[in-house]
Motif scaffolding. Structure first.
Motif, PDB file in Angstrom:
ATOM      1  N   ASP A  24      45.393  -4.108  -8.668  1.00 27.54           N
ATOM      2  CA  ASP A  24      44.476  -3.000  -8.994  1.00 27.54           C
ATOM      3  C   ASP A  24      43.055  -3.305  -8.528  1.00 27.54           C
ATOM      4  OD1 ASP A  24      46.402  -1.378 -10.142  1.00 27.54           O
ATOM      5  OD2 ASP A  24      46.069  -2.146 -12.168  1.00 27.54           O
ATOM      6  N   ALA A  25      42.613  -4.550  -8.765  1.00 30.61           N
ATOM      7  CA  ALA A  25      41.263  -4.928  -8.345  1.00 30.61           C
ATOM      8  C   ALA A  25      41.128  -4.866  -6.826  1.00 30.61           C
ATOM      9  CB  ALA A  25      40.927  -6.330  -8.854  1.00 30.61           C
ATOM     10  N   GLN A  82      42.877  -2.956  -4.749  1.00 29.52           N
ATOM     11  CA  GLN A  82      42.894  -1.561  -4.317  1.00 29.52           C
ATOM     12  C   GLN A  82      41.598  -0.840  -4.668  1.00 29.52           C
ATOM     13  OE1 GLN A  82      46.594  -0.217  -6.084  1.00 29.52           O
ATOM     14  NE2 GLN A  82      47.734  -0.650  -4.208  1.00 29.52           N
ATOM     15  N   GLN A  83      41.010  -1.166  -5.814  1.00 31.89           N
ATOM     16  CA  GLN A  83      39.728  -0.557  -6.187  1.00 31.89           C
ATOM     17  C   GLN A  83      38.606  -0.999  -5.252  1.00 31.89           C
ATOM     18  OE1 GLN A  83      39.112  -1.389 -10.341  1.00 31.89           O
ATOM     19  NE2 GLN A  83      40.580   0.183 -11.001  1.00 31.89           N
TER      20      GLN A  83
END
Length: 159
Positions: free
Chosen positions: A80-81, A83-84
């Protein structure tokens, strides 16, 4: 003009109400729901113990980060990190989850079709037995005819 529209409407109604179309729609709806159930089973029940056995591996966080445009590889704490932050990642952990889900769905469909084929074979055997009970063979032309027939409809032999 109105006759043509009415004709198309009648044809569409016949098509939409036919058993095959309704059966297909029900199958698609049930298949989508079944896919969600299997996906949850893989993500929530099967993969956590496998990850735990393999040393507390979270398959959803297995990924590779490709180098940025400056040629640097930046490490991120989670997918997630990454992709963010806009990093380009190869998410092989998610692919493994999807692959295992597919295998479970394919196996379940295989078992379902095998069961349906067994039922179909049992029904066909029963109907064949009933047909044999309701028929006899003509002694002259060997055609299968109704057991109550007194004359063969194929060779006209009196029975």
């Amino acid at each position: 003009m109105f006759k043509k529209i009415k004709k198309y409407a009648d044809e569409f109604k016949t098509f939409a109400i036919k058993g095959n179309v309704v059966d297909m729609a029900v199958g698609i709806i049930i298949g989508a729901a079944f896919g969600k159930i299997v996906d949850s089973m893989v993500k929530d029940i099967i993969m956590p113990p496998i990850g735990w056995i393999m040393g507390r591996v979270d398959f959803t966080n297995l990924y590779l980060t490709l180098p940025n445009y400056d040629g640097q590889i930046v490490k991120y704490p989670s997918l997630d990190a990454a992709q963010q932050a806009g990093a380009v990642t190869i998410n092989y952990g998610l692919f493994i989850n999807t692959l295992i889900s597919f295998i479970f769905v394919a196996f379940a469909v295989f078992l379902l079709i095998k069961f349906i084929n067994k039922l179909r074979a049992a029904v066909e055997t029963k109907s064949e037995a009933q047909e044999i009970k309701d028929t006899k063979t003509c002694p002259r032309c060997f055609s299968t005819i109704n057991i109550n027939a007194t004359k063969c409809p194929f060779c006209t032999t009196d029975l």
